[in-house]
Scaffold this active site. Structure first.
Site, PDB file in Angstrom:
ATOM      1  N   GLU A 131       1.800  -0.576  -4.834  1.00  0.00           N
ATOM      2  CA  GLU A 131       0.872   0.461  -5.277  1.00  0.00           C
ATOM      3  C   GLU A 131       1.716   1.727  -5.417  1.00  0.00           C
ATOM      4  O   GLU A 131       1.991   2.411  -4.429  1.00  0.00           O
ATOM      5  CB  GLU A 131      -0.245   0.689  -4.249  1.00  0.00           C
ATOM      6  CG  GLU A 131      -1.249   1.733  -4.735  1.00  0.00           C
ATOM      7  CD  GLU A 131      -2.040   2.415  -3.625  1.00  0.00           C
ATOM      8  OE1 GLU A 131      -3.165   2.830  -3.889  1.00  0.00           O
ATOM      9  OE2 GLU A 131      -1.530   2.573  -2.500  1.00  0.00           O
ATOM     10  N   ASP A 169       0.828  -1.192   0.000  1.00  0.00           N
ATOM     11  CA  ASP A 169       0.000   0.000   0.000  1.00  0.00           C
ATOM     12  C   ASP A 169       0.878   1.264   0.000  1.00  0.00           C
ATOM     13  O   ASP A 169       1.863   1.337   0.741  1.00  0.00           O
ATOM     14  CB  ASP A 169      -0.871  -0.037   1.269  1.00  0.00           C
ATOM     15  CG  ASP A 169      -1.970   0.991   1.252  1.00  0.00           C
ATOM     16  OD1 ASP A 169      -2.827   0.915   0.364  1.00  0.00           O
ATOM     17  OD2 ASP A 169      -1.993   1.865   2.144  1.00  0.00           O
TER      18      ASP A 169
HETATM   19  C1  GLC Z   1      -4.264   2.977  -0.708  1.00  0.00           C
HETATM   20  C2  GLC Z   1      -5.483   2.100  -0.592  1.00  0.00           C
HETATM   21  C3  GLC Z   1      -6.632   2.925  -0.131  1.00  0.00           C
HETATM   22  C4  GLC Z   1      -6.293   3.497   1.239  1.00  0.00           C
HETATM   23  C5  GLC Z   1      -4.996   4.279   1.176  1.00  0.00           C
HETATM   24  C6  GLC Z   1      -4.475   4.577   2.549  1.00  0.00           C
HETATM   25  O1  GLC Z   1      -4.381   3.921  -1.681  1.00  0.00           O
HETATM   26  O2  GLC Z   1      -5.723   1.462  -1.813  1.00  0.00           O
HETATM   27  O3  GLC Z   1      -7.823   2.207  -0.072  1.00  0.00           O
HETATM   28  O4  GLC Z   1      -7.325   4.337   1.668  1.00  0.00           O
HETATM   29  O5  GLC Z   1      -3.979   3.559   0.540  1.00  0.00           O
HETATM   30  O6  GLC Z   1      -4.016   3.414   3.166  1.00  0.00           O
END
Ligand code: GLC
Length: 554
Positions: A274, A209
């Site tokens: 991500e 994440d």
């Molecule tokens: C990422 C996740 C999202 C979350 C954010 C903070 O972007 O995909 O759902 O709110 O991180 O952890």
């Protein structure tokens, strides 16, 4: 596992050629009637994923969490939240997945913890706490306000004053999600252990994440402002009015993943970040070279129906990194592509056309739960919105539309729960459910399954050289991959592909429309992607589709 997917026997990583599927755990399947999805429920539905033809399942965070960001605020990285089950439920989930030939990817959240995590509770006790430096603290600015101009992704400043100690702490998301200090070796060591904990339980990979956010500028400099947002209540408008050169994507962040890579490599596990950056050059820095195995390219999930811009973005990323990107147009953070692309049958058609294209690229195409049903966002009454983006920002819809319960069956609760779903939404009609579509031969669920079957049957679609041919139209892409030819006609017109002789045959089309063929040519319908098998090989210069003509709409 199909030949298309790597295996230890061949020395090829498992994710090579694989297709992923994202489960948003809260909304996938509830086994105990509390209205919140859980691992027992998800396990019972894994056969659906195997039937669909996916290779790996990414499960969003199921760790103990007070739930301010629905699981992305973790208070213990080594356990399961009782609402989602137990550690033995996870083990059973994982064992069933493996029996079905599915890899398991867990979602690790290293940028921030919950404010209720033991580390933060200790850290805020005093400036001298042994855990103080696990987080990012700063004295107020000389004027008394936050130390710099950084803003939270979810609206408001990225700093909250801790009254007791008189210092601010940094949070790129909610105040209940304090950011960790990744310049502290102790934090790095903690996460080594957390990764090992899950690796020893047999996970096959991690989705990381906010992978681009871990390190911040050591001097905490102000981000340059590039425009003035129209409204302070528009969290994304405010967020994107800054150039995020000091709070995100610091050059040395990638070193953390080199360390992680060394740790996970003996387990054969994958690191999938991500990395929410639009610039393919910055994105590619994280991938390969002993760092991440793959990273999500998240520009497409932000986009509406802009065929030329979509193709441009996808091609730009693919040119830079042809074999390691995780491709998605849908996930739990964005309105579903069917809705973004115009809604209804038209949106569904466009969504499958783009999904077909990204399923013919190297790297890992991901589906998001329910995408295989061709459905748009769920309908939620304004008072029932639960996403913090919606509850904190006046007028914002937030991300709930994509997070409504997975519709398994017709009827109340849609087979998701016997109770009241945590996110109340209108039940989906028969034709938008898994069970309903099973008996409709040309329903989206069968098209998606056929698409994944096509990728599996033709490994060249997921590997090897890919040549983007000149189409003369910004709304069309024609890609040659070995003996396969992928024609994405995202324009509103038919396109004629000159195939020459011998003729080429379609092995998959994202639309059911007839595809008129004449001697030496084939007409590809509007907003359709077609995959052809050709008698030509990549290693020869000859090949079909030298010529593409778009026609006026018929
Ligand atoms: C990422 C996740 C999202 C979350 C954010 C903070 O972007 O995909 O759902 O709110 O991180 O952890």
């Amino acid at each position: 596992m199909a030949d298309a997917v790597g295996s230890p026997q061949t020395g090829i990583p498992w994710w090579h050629g694989a297709v992923g599927y994202e489960i948003y755990i809260r909304s996938f399947a509830d086994s105990d009637g509390d209205g919140i999805g859980d691992l027992v429920g998800a396990r019972a539905r894994l056969a659906h994923l195997a039937w669909l033809g996916v290779d790996a399942v990414w499960v969003t965070p199921f760790f103990p969490s007070p739930g301010f960001d629905h699981g992305y605020d973790v208070s213990d990285y080594r356990d399961v939240d009782p609402r989602h089950g137990t550690l033995s439920d996870f083990d059973a989930f994982s064992a069933t997945a493996h029996d079905l030939g599915l890899k398991v990817v867990v979602d690790i959240v290293p940028n921030h913890t919950s404010h209720l995590h033991r580390w933060f509770a200790e850290a805020r006790k005093s400036r001298d706490s042994a855990f103080r430096d696990y987080y990012l603290w700063h004295d107020p600015a000389p004027t008394g306000g936050p130390p710099n101009n950084w803003v939270s992704h979810f609206g408001g400043p990225a700093w909250t004053l801790d009254e007791a100690s008189g210092q601010y702490y940094c949070h790129l998301f909610l105040p209940q999600q304090p950011d960790l200090n990744w310049r502290n070796e102790d934090v790095r060591a903690e996460f080594d252990e957390i990764l090992r904990f899950w690796l020893d339980r047999g996970v096959d990979g991690f989705r990381i994440d906010v992978a681009h956010g871990l390190l911040k500028d050591p001097l905490f400099r102000d981000n340059p402002r590039i425009r003035v947002a129209d409204s302070a209540a528009d969290n994304w408008g405010v967020f994107f009015s800054f150039e995020h050169c000091y709070d995100l994507d610091q050059d040395d962040t990638v070193d953390i993943y080199r360390r992680w890579h060394r740790l996970v490599e003996p387990y054969g596990a994958a690191l999938i970040g991500e990395v929410a950056l639009d610039d393919p050059v910055r994105m590619a820095r994280y991938i390969g070279g002993g760092a991440l195995d793959s990273a999500f390219f998240l520009q497409p999930p932000w986009m509406g129906w802009e065929p030329a811009a979509l193709l441009d973005a996808i091609r730009g990323m693919h040119d830079r990194e042809p074999n390691r990107v995780s491709w998605a147009i849908d996930n739990h953070d964005h309105s579903r592509s069917v809705t973004r692309f115009g809604g209804g049958a038209r949106g569904a058609r466009r969504s499958l056309a783009v999904t077909t294209l990204i399923s013919c690229l190297g790297g890992i195409p991901f589906l998001y739960q329910g995408q295989e049903l061709g459905i748009g966002d769920g309908t939620i009454a304004p008072d029932d919105l639960a996403d913090p983006i919606a509850t904190r920002n006046e007028g914002a819809l937030g991300r709930d539309g994509a997070r409504t319960p997975m519709p398994w069956e017709p009827g109340p609760g849609n087979g998701f729960t016997a109770g009241t779903p945590w996110l109340r939404a209108d039940d989906r009609p028969h034709a938008e459910t898994v069970a309903g579509q099973m008996s409709i031969p040309d329903a989206p669920i069968h098209q998606y399954r056929a698409l994944l079957g096509t990728r599996r049957a033709h490994p060249e679609l997921g590997a090897g050289p890919a040549a983007w041919l000149d189409t003369g139209s910004a709304e069309m892409a024609v890609i040659r991959r070995g003996s396969m030819l992928v024609v994405a006609n995202l324009s509103a017109d038919y396109a004629t592909i000159t195939t020459g002789s011998p003729p080429i045959s379609p092995v998959f089309s994202s639309a059911k429309d007839p595809m008129p063929t004449a001697a030496g040519s084939v007409r590809v319908p509007p907003e359709t992607t077609v995959v052809f098998a050709t008698p030509h090989r990549a290693d020869t210069q000859e090949g079909p589709a030298h010529l593409v003509d778009t026609e006026t709409r018929v």
